[in-house]
Design a protein around this motif. Structure first.
Motif, PDB file in Angstrom:
ATOM      1  N   ILE A 405      37.439   8.368  44.861  1.00 32.98           N
ATOM      2  CA  ILE A 405      38.039   7.639  43.737  1.00 32.98           C
ATOM      3  C   ILE A 405      37.497   6.219  43.660  1.00 32.98           C
ATOM      4  O   ILE A 405      37.154   5.725  42.579  1.00 32.98           O
ATOM      5  N   ALA A 406      37.410   5.552  44.813  1.00 35.24           N
ATOM      6  CA  ALA A 406      36.932   4.168  44.822  1.00 35.24           C
ATOM      7  C   ALA A 406      35.503   4.073  44.316  1.00 35.24           C
ATOM      8  O   ALA A 406      35.153   3.135  43.594  1.00 35.24           O
ATOM      9  N   ALA A 407      34.666   5.038  44.690  1.00 36.76           N
ATOM     10  CA  ALA A 407      33.274   5.017  44.225  1.00 36.76           C
ATOM     11  C   ALA A 407      33.200   5.335  42.730  1.00 36.76           C
ATOM     12  O   ALA A 407      32.519   4.645  41.969  1.00 36.76           O
ATOM     13  N   LYS A 408      33.917   6.376  42.305  1.00 40.02           N
ATOM     14  CA  LYS A 408      33.848   6.778  40.901  1.00 40.02           C
ATOM     15  C   LYS A 408      34.640   5.853  39.991  1.00 40.02           C
ATOM     16  O   LYS A 408      34.484   5.896  38.772  1.00 40.02           O
ATOM     17  N   GLY A 409      35.480   5.003  40.576  1.00 42.63           N
ATOM     18  CA  GLY A 409      36.182   3.992  39.806  1.00 42.63           C
ATOM     19  C   GLY A 409      35.464   2.660  39.777  1.00 42.63           C
ATOM     20  O   GLY A 409      35.940   1.714  39.134  1.00 42.63           O
ATOM     21  N   THR A 410      34.342   2.554  40.467  1.00 42.85           N
ATOM     22  CA  THR A 410      33.531   1.331  40.431  1.00 42.85           C
ATOM     23  C   THR A 410      32.729   1.308  39.131  1.00 42.85           C
ATOM     24  O   THR A 410      32.058   2.285  38.785  1.00 42.85           O
ATOM     25  N   VAL A 411      32.798   0.182  38.438  1.00 44.87           N
ATOM     26  CA  VAL A 411      32.140   0.053  37.136  1.00 44.87           C
ATOM     27  C   VAL A 411      30.876  -0.784  37.288  1.00 44.87           C
ATOM     28  O   VAL A 411      30.935  -1.936  37.746  1.00 44.87           O
ATOM     29  N   LEU A 412      29.747  -0.202  36.932  1.00 45.83           N
ATOM     30  CA  LEU A 412      28.478  -0.936  36.902  1.00 45.83           C
ATOM     31  C   LEU A 412      28.408  -1.666  35.560  1.00 45.83           C
ATOM     32  O   LEU A 412      28.113  -1.063  34.531  1.00 45.83           O
ATOM     33  N   LEU A 413      28.693  -2.949  35.599  1.00 52.78           N
ATOM     34  CA  LEU A 413      28.751  -3.737  34.373  1.00 52.78           C
ATOM     35  C   LEU A 413      27.364  -4.152  33.901  1.00 52.78           C
ATOM     36  O   LEU A 413      27.088  -4.204  32.698  1.00 52.78           O
ATOM     37  N   LYS A 414      26.480  -4.454  34.845  1.00 49.81           N
ATOM     38  CA  LYS A 414      25.131  -4.931  34.509  1.00 49.81           C
ATOM     39  C   LYS A 414      24.168  -4.398  35.543  1.00 49.81           C
ATOM     40  O   LYS A 414      24.489  -4.322  36.737  1.00 49.81           O
TER      41      LYS A 414
END
Length: 871
Positions: A405-414
């Motif tokens: 969950i923590a990995a798939k909830g991480t958002v790559l913004l840039k």
């Protein structure tokens, strides 16, 4: 023996005279924010879908109970009275211990050998229904394993009206649809595991400042009543009530009413909110409990819809209760009708039976008040010395789920190409947020500090870490495995050493920064729950700007409880990547390594908007009282326009829009199709309920309700249902005792006759009129992975309702597609009648307007590649 307390009267639901209202426009808008009295309190529906079997069992059981046994079910034993954060009275005659109610919405608070899950906000960023469900199920299993009967979560209040609000991270998103899905899947998961879920905090509880009088006075504010959230009917339905409706549809067993007032009536005695909206319109069949010390009246709150008082005492450790003996007396003298107490007890028992519990409940094997193995069961009384903590390990393999969950909830913004990392020659990790709290991961009570890496906020919404993998530890392990050079500086305040390190040749610098918040009873660096600002903590902005000026390959990782201002540095060419990692829980370091190194192709989507300035969000926290020493007035005059809806309304530039998130691959959208269903014409609900059920007579002789005998062992500060005298006036402690129910309570408060059904309610369907959830349209589109690596795309379905007062677009559905390079998959989303409707304040029902409606499919709220008009 303790005396009973007075039965206070119902708080007014209208504005008190003499309050400062401000501008004419504000007066006009506040005039729409009313909570008209609604009585009687609806009783359970024996034919409610999903509740029939539980109702039958509850009725059979409650029919056998004495009046005092029913009162025991509704009354908490008092703060620190037993082992859980909240405990109801027991029913020894049937071998039933009191119910154990325990925080929190991300784990089991105050215990050991439990997991610390990612926050609600972080799991919402996955946009993954299955993961939200799995998280709920895992938490429900852990709660059950500890002997917890009611887990105090999930959270839809706060929804997230203001980005600086302290407890936004406990919930999911300021978007009601995303939060509604979070509520529904969490409730299903928790209750499928055999634990009762509690949807909270109902409703309008959008900030920490002024939520409780004593707390505010402790901070030096001179107020005599809690904040009033003033919300009009249309906004209530289209925004704040929406996710609670989804929780009710999912069969949630309990709802927690909130501390603050709504339209100048306390949330736990607001009959409009509890009786009308929740139990009548939405058809809620479970029980309403108070937040801890959120009850302000006795009989008045009971007839207004409150079913259980928590933790039971009027004020912590007072030994006095608004229910307990007062409720016993109120039923005996007819102030509270007997059917209302029956319904309160039945709702509690039905919620138990619905999740598969019996009256033979598993023992509670922990104590919230201490981690010592042996100690007093009755903590405040220091009585009942025995083993109170069995240190049961309930974690199973949940660490793997938390990491996912923590990995798939991480958002790559840039990302300009520096990620994913591929065995970098030299990795320099900078910032306190990468490292440990030197006092240990649980070194600050209820996580009430911002020391070391931030993996959860602070307050009652926390859990103890069984361990915490820091980013520094995980990145170093990866670097050693790769043969990379690795150094870290785990402070924000070593500029000379930091510059000397990151300016070296071949350096890839990863800067970890954070912004924290939490519940109002804890003050961290002047942040009284709510954040003082939207900047990074501990000079994080200066750290980022400095490192990026010294290193041309700087990656920034943000742990935060909501958006922060990136304006000063996000577009620097030396900042090659920015990631929001939310509040990831115990597997924080492992999860961020998975994303940084491409073991997990990022698929998180930001569940809120990243604005350029604090002012660009519109609504903000009320930090100073604005009504003399009366109740601070917070007017929700922006209506439904919060977060991306507000930005879109004024066409305000954003840094990263709601729903945005990058991947290590690319996707193409094409071929949108809309298929209309054959859903019939909407038919308002008609008819009436059955009359209130009668479960049996009881003695009215007060001698039958005295403490059992002189030999009865009274536990200090423990709430009992017994009276201490046969003099009713003396027993009540009420100088005005003797008023009839008609004199004391609003009209119809004790009415037991059949009641008309609302047109917007379901006949037997929790969540409102069943036809609201008919699928009206199915929308499909082709999604193609045009990159070189496999990845997950999250197509999002938005709708333009077309009205003059409607948002530009609103999220209505989303999908999740894992695609190999070159593979094309089909996005599928649906639009229900509720999705297409507005709340009509005149008809008091959902209505599809005549305005033209348009559907969009895209990557975010502002990247809408495909569109089609609806017929």
């Amino acid at each position: 023996m303790k005396p009973a307390v007075a039965l206070a009267t119902l708080a007014s639901s209208t504005l008190a005279a003499g309050r400062t209202l401000g501008s004419t426009n504000q007066i006009e808008k506040r005039a729409l924010a009313t909570s008209d009295p609604f009585y009687p309190s609806p009783w359970m529906n024996p034919d409610a879908e999903g509740w029939k079997e539980a109702y039958a069992k509850a009725r059979e059981f409650v029919s056998q109970l004495t009046l005092m046994e029913k009162v025991n079910l509704t009354t908490g034993v008092g703060w620190q009275g037993e082992q859980c954060v909240g405990n109801t009275g027991s029913i020894p005659r049937f071998g039933m211990r009191g119910l154990c109610l325990q925080d929190s919405p991300l784990g089991i608070r105050g215990t050991d050998y439990n997991s610390a899950f990612p926050s609600g906000q972080t799991v919402a960023a996955t946009f993954d229904r299955a993961l939200i469900y799995k998280r709920g199920y895992a938490m429900g299993m852990e709660a059950k394993g500890k002997g917890v009967d009611v887990l105090l979560g999930p959270v839809a209040g706060p929804l997230g009206r203001m980005p600086a609000a302290g407890r936004n991270w406990e919930g999911f998103s300021p978007d009601p649809v995303l939060t509604g899905i979070g509520m529904m899947e969490s409730v299903k998961g928790i209750q499928d595991a055999g634990t009762i879920a509690c949807a909270k905090h109902y409703i309008g509880n959008e900030q920490e400042h002024f939520r409780q009088v004593g707390e505010a006075q402790g901070y030096g504010f001179d107020i005599s009543e809690t904040l009033s959230s003033n919300i009009d009917d249309k906004t209530m339905h289209e925004l704040y009530l929406w996710p609670f409706a989804d929780a009710v549809r999912a069969g949630v067993g309990s709802v927690m009413c909130s501390y603050q007032q709504v339209n100048n009536s306390y949330g736990c005695q607001n009959s409009k909110l509890l009786n009308d909206l929740l139990k009548n319109e939405l058809g809620f069949q479970g029980f309403v409990m108070s937040d801890w010390q959120a009850q302000h009246t006795g009989a008045a709150s009971a007839v207004a819809g409150l079913d259980m008082t928590m933790p039971g005492d009027t004020v912590f450790n007072s030994g006095r209760s608004f229910f307990g003996p007062n409720l016993t007396l109120a039923v005996l003298n007819g102030t509270v009708p007997a059917y209302r107490l029956d319904d309160m007890a039945m709702r509690i028992m039905a919620a138990m039976f619905k999740v598969g519990k019996t009256t033979d409940l598993e023992p509670v094997n922990f104590s919230f008040w201490t981690t010592d193995t042996y100690g007093p069961v009755h903590f405040v009384a220091n009585e009942g010395f025995q083993e109170i903590n069995s240190h049961v390990d309930v974690r199973a393999d949940h660490g793997n789920l938390i990491r996912e969950i923590a990995a798939k909830g991480t958002v790559l913004l840039k990302n300009t190409g520096s990620l994913p990392l591929k065995k970098p020659k030299f990795l320099a990790v900078i910032g306190e947020d990468a490292g440990p709290n030197l006092r240990g991961p649980n070194g600050c009570g209820d996580r009430g500090c911002d020391d070391g890496t931030l993996a959860m906020g602070w307050g009652s919404g926390t859990a103890n870490f069984p361990y915490l993998i820091t980013p520094d530890a995980a990145l170093q392990a990866q670097a050693v495995s790769d043969g990379s050079r690795y150094e870290s500086i785990l402070t924000n305040y070593a500029p000379a050493q930091t510059r000397a390190l990151v300016s070296q040749a071949n350096a890839t610098a990863i800067v970890f920064v954070n912004a924290d918040s939490g519940e109002g009873y804890i003050n961290v660096d002047g942040n009284m729950g709510d954040r003082k600002n939207l900047t990074l903590w501990k000079d994080g902005d200066a750290l980022v700007k400095n490192v990026s000026s010294w290193c041309s390959n700087t990656i920034v990782v943000i742990h935060s409880t909501g958006p922060v201002l990136l304006t000063e540095w996000y577009d620097s060419p030396n900042i090659t990547a920015i990631l929001w990692a939310g509040l990831p829980g115990q597997e924080s370091g492992n999860a961020i390594v998975d994303v940084l190194y491409g073991k997990v192709n990022p698929s998180g989507r930001t569940p809120f908007t990243w604005g350029a300035t604090r002012e660009s969000y519109g609504a903000d926290v009320l930090y100073e009282p604005n009504n003399g020493n009366g109740a601070p007035q917070q007017d929700f005059t922006e209506g439904v326009f919060i977060d991306y809806r507000y930005f879109d309304k004024f066409d305000t530039p954003v840094i990263y829009e709601f729903g945005h998130g990058l991947s290590y691959t690319t996707f193409k959208y094409s071929n949108i199709k809309v298929e209309k269903s054959n859903a019939g014409e909407y038919k308002p609900t008609e008819g009436t309920t059955a009359p209130a059920p009668t479960l049996g007579n009881f003695s009215t002789d007060l001698n039958d309700y005295l403490f059992p005998s002189d030999e009865f062992h009274y536990v200090y500060q423990y709430n009992y249902p017994y009276l201490n005298t046969t003099d009713p006036k003396e027993a009540s402690g009420d100088a005005h005792y003797g008023q009839t129910a008609e004199e004391f309570l609003p009209p119809h408060a004790t009415d037991s006759s059949a009641q008309p059904l609302l047109r917007s309610s379901g006949k037997n369907e929790p969540g409102g009129n069943r036809q609201l959830y008919d699928v009206m349209y199915t929308v499909t589109a082709d999604i193609t992975n045009t990159g070189d690596v496999a990845g997950t795309e999250i197509p999002q379905l938005y709708l333009s309702l077309g009205g003059e007062d409607d948002p530009v677009v609103v999220l209505r559905d989303f999908d999740k597609l894992f695609l190999q390079p070159g593979e094309t998959g089909t996005f599928r989303g649906t639009l229900t009648r509720r999705d297409l409707s507005n709340w009509d304040v005149e008809k008091q029902d959902w209505v599809i307007s005549a305005a033209k409606k348009k559907v969009f499919v895209g990557k975010s709220s502002r990247k809408l590649e495909l569109s089609a008009e609806l017929n």
